[in-house]
Design a protein around this motif. Structure first.
Motif, mmCIF file in Angstrom:
data_model
loop_
_atom_site.group_PDB
_atom_site.id
_atom_site.type_symbol
_atom_site.label_atom_id
_atom_site.label_comp_id
_atom_site.label_asym_id
_atom_site.label_seq_id
_atom_site.Cartn_x
_atom_site.Cartn_y
_atom_site.Cartn_z
ATOM 1 N N UNK A 154 0.825 -1.214 0.000
ATOM 2 C CA UNK A 154 0.000 0.000 0.000
ATOM 3 C C UNK A 154 0.853 1.255 0.000
ATOM 4 N N UNK A 155 2.088 1.159 0.437
ATOM 5 C CA UNK A 155 2.924 2.358 0.454
ATOM 6 C C UNK A 155 4.328 2.051 0.933
ATOM 7 N N UNK A 156 5.300 2.606 0.240
ATOM 8 C CA UNK A 156 6.701 2.429 0.619
ATOM 9 C C UNK A 156 7.208 3.715 1.252
ATOM 10 N N UNK A 157 8.147 3.593 2.148
ATOM 11 C CA UNK A 157 8.801 4.751 2.749
ATOM 12 C C UNK A 157 9.477 5.578 1.643
ATOM 13 N N UNK A 158 9.312 6.912 1.652
ATOM 14 C CA UNK A 158 9.950 7.732 0.603
ATOM 15 C C UNK A 158 11.462 7.507 0.527
ATOM 16 N N UNK A 159 12.101 7.251 1.657
ATOM 17 C CA UNK A 159 13.557 7.006 1.638
ATOM 18 C C UNK A 159 13.868 5.690 0.925
ATOM 19 N N UNK A 163 16.075 5.279 -2.440
ATOM 20 C CA UNK A 163 17.230 4.375 -2.460
ATOM 21 C C UNK A 163 17.120 3.382 -3.627
ATOM 22 N N UNK A 164 15.915 2.912 -3.879
ATOM 23 C CA UNK A 164 15.700 2.006 -5.021
ATOM 24 C C UNK A 164 16.019 2.724 -6.339
ATOM 25 N N UNK A 165 15.601 3.983 -6.424
ATOM 26 C CA UNK A 165 15.900 4.763 -7.628
ATOM 27 C C UNK A 165 17.410 4.917 -7.801
ATOM 28 N N UNK A 166 18.108 5.157 -6.682
ATOM 29 C CA UNK A 166 19.567 5.331 -6.733
ATOM 30 C C UNK A 166 20.236 4.044 -7.228
ATOM 31 N N UNK A 167 19.747 2.917 -6.761
ATOM 32 C CA UNK A 167 20.309 1.631 -7.214
ATOM 33 C C UNK A 167 19.986 1.395 -8.691
ATOM 34 N N UNK A 168 18.726 1.653 -9.058
ATOM 35 C CA UNK A 168 18.281 1.371 -10.431
ATOM 36 C C UNK A 168 19.037 2.206 -11.458
ATOM 37 N N UNK A 169 19.546 3.367 -11.023
ATOM 38 C CA UNK A 169 20.309 4.230 -11.955
ATOM 39 C C UNK A 169 21.577 3.526 -12.432
ATOM 40 N N UNK A 214 17.220 -1.263 10.724
ATOM 41 C CA UNK A 214 18.458 -1.789 10.140
ATOM 42 C C UNK A 214 19.639 -1.193 10.906
ATOM 43 N N UNK A 215 20.669 -2.020 11.157
ATOM 44 C CA UNK A 215 21.842 -1.529 11.907
ATOM 45 C C UNK A 215 22.529 -0.406 11.124
ATOM 46 N N UNK A 216 22.624 -0.626 9.806
ATOM 47 C CA UNK A 216 23.334 0.329 8.940
ATOM 48 C C UNK A 216 22.982 -0.005 7.480
ATOM 49 N N UNK A 217 23.627 0.681 6.552
ATOM 50 C CA UNK A 217 23.295 0.461 5.136
ATOM 51 C C UNK A 217 23.693 -0.949 4.686
ATOM 52 N N UNK A 218 24.794 -1.480 5.229
ATOM 53 C CA UNK A 218 25.193 -2.853 4.850
ATOM 54 C C UNK A 218 24.102 -3.849 5.253
ATOM 55 N N UNK A 219 23.513 -3.609 6.429
ATOM 56 C CA UNK A 219 22.428 -4.488 6.882
ATOM 57 C C UNK A 219 21.222 -4.344 5.953
ATOM 58 N N UNK A 220 20.935 -3.114 5.523
ATOM 59 C CA UNK A 220 19.829 -2.880 4.579
ATOM 60 C C UNK A 220 20.091 -3.621 3.261
ATOM 61 N N UNK A 221 21.348 -3.565 2.793
ATOM 62 C CA UNK A 221 21.686 -4.263 1.538
ATOM 63 C C UNK A 221 21.566 -5.782 1.713
ATOM 64 N N UNK A 222 21.987 -6.266 2.874
ATOM 65 C CA UNK A 222 21.859 -7.715 3.141
ATOM 66 C C UNK A 222 20.380 -8.120 3.061
ATOM 67 N N UNK A 247 25.416 5.599 -3.108
ATOM 68 C CA UNK A 247 24.343 6.527 -3.495
ATOM 69 C C UNK A 247 23.014 6.145 -2.838
ATOM 70 N N UNK A 248 22.793 4.843 -2.667
ATOM 71 C CA UNK A 248 21.587 4.403 -1.938
ATOM 72 C C UNK A 248 21.671 4.873 -0.484
ATOM 73 N N UNK A 249 22.870 4.810 0.095
ATOM 74 C CA UNK A 249 23.064 5.253 1.487
ATOM 75 C C UNK A 249 22.694 6.727 1.638
#
Ligand code: SAM
Length: 286
Positions: A154-159, A163-169, A214-222, A247-249
């Protein structure tokens, strides 16, 4: 057992097969609470016969098994063999003799009509090649007073979106992100129309939010590698992954907590529907 032939769907199944070991096992609260809510909204009762389509690692299956108790029966199907193997092992370890997990296609589950009191579909129908046809198949598999409970985003967090856009680039030019099509679950009106076309009458639609830490961005990527996010990550060339992550971070900064870590909020809709009387159902070919 029928299988899907659509190329995009085969890729979906491959992604989840590769993710199965870590799926919902990265210490992030996400699928678990959503699964519990889906089962609660479906009102599963002791003794009922339940089908869980796209069962994954059991976020819906295990709460459903608890709700039916040993006098009921729960069948989980998934097209990713590794999901099935690992979840079946968990079922055996838990001693749940009233639960079966097997390879099966959520697009067209292979069971006789009227087999189930409830069919549960946690975060899966929007992954199917033809969601409307799948819902139509579920309507036929339900007993007259049966319930279908489906969760959709129903809705994703804007952040998260940023971050998905940054990865998709960083996707290669010949592997662009698929353009979003018409979403049959976009809002309440779309859901009611989609269900009606499949021979189902909506009884409730409710929204639920989960905060994931998430502990940090590495945890988010995991975590991203452990679920459908893998479909995007695996096409980013290896030599661009570090830059893409940086860039996702940056895009995730608004989600950073003062004491460290990140928090993202996701909303889902849970729709509960019942089969319409046979006379008003669409024909098989519709
Ligand atoms: C986002 S996961 C949801 C899993 C689980 N329901 C949960 O809530 O955690 C989607 C699951 O659907 C499975 N799946 C995707 N397409 C499928 C299909 N056509 N038939 C059966 N399972 C499918 C994937 O393998 C994956 O396990």
């Amino acid at each position: 057992m029928s299988t899907i032939s659509d190329g995009r769907s085969n890729e979906t199944v491959e992604v989840f097969d590769q993710a199965a070991t870590s799926y919902d096992r990265t210490g992030v609260s996400f699928f678990g609470p959503f699964g519990v809510e889906l089962v609660r909204r479906a009102g599963i009762r002791p003794g009922e016969r339940v089908l869980d389509v796209g069962c994954g690692r059991g976020a819906v299956l295990f709460p459903a098994a608890q709700a039916t108790g040993p006098t009921g029966h729960v069948i989980g199907i998934d097209l990713a063999p590794a999901m099935v193997t690992l979840t079946a092992e968990d079922v055996t370890r838990a001693g749940l003799t009233h639960v079966n997990v097997r390879v099966g296609d959520a697009q067209q589950p292979d069971f006789p009509p009227g087999s189930f009191d409830a069919i549960l579909a946690g975060l899966v129908v929007f992954l199917l090649p033809a969601p409307g046809q799948a819902l139509h198949a579920y309507a036929r598999l339900l007993r007259p007073a049966g319930r279908l409970a489906v969760s959709t985003l129903a809705g994703q967090d804007p952040a998260f979106v940023a971050a998905m856009d940054a990865l998709a680039a960083h996707l290669p030019a010949d592997r662009p992100r698929p353009a979003p099509g018409t979403d049959p679950f976009a809002d309440d009106c779309a859901i009611i129309a989609t269900m009606a076309a499949a021979g189902l009458a909506v009884t409730t639609i409710s929204e639920h939010r989960v905060e994931s830490h998430f502990r940090d961005v590495d945890h988010w990527m995991e975590w991203m590698w452990s679920h459908g996010g893998r479909a995007l990550l695996r096409h980013i060339p290896a030599d661009r992954l570090d830059t893409a992550t940086t860039e996702a971070a940056r895009a995730l900064e608004p989600a950073r907590l003062s004491g460290g870590g990140l928090t993202l909020t996701t909303a889902i809709r849970v729709t509960v529907a019942t089969p319409q009387p046979t006379a008003t159902r669409p024909t098989e070919s519709s």
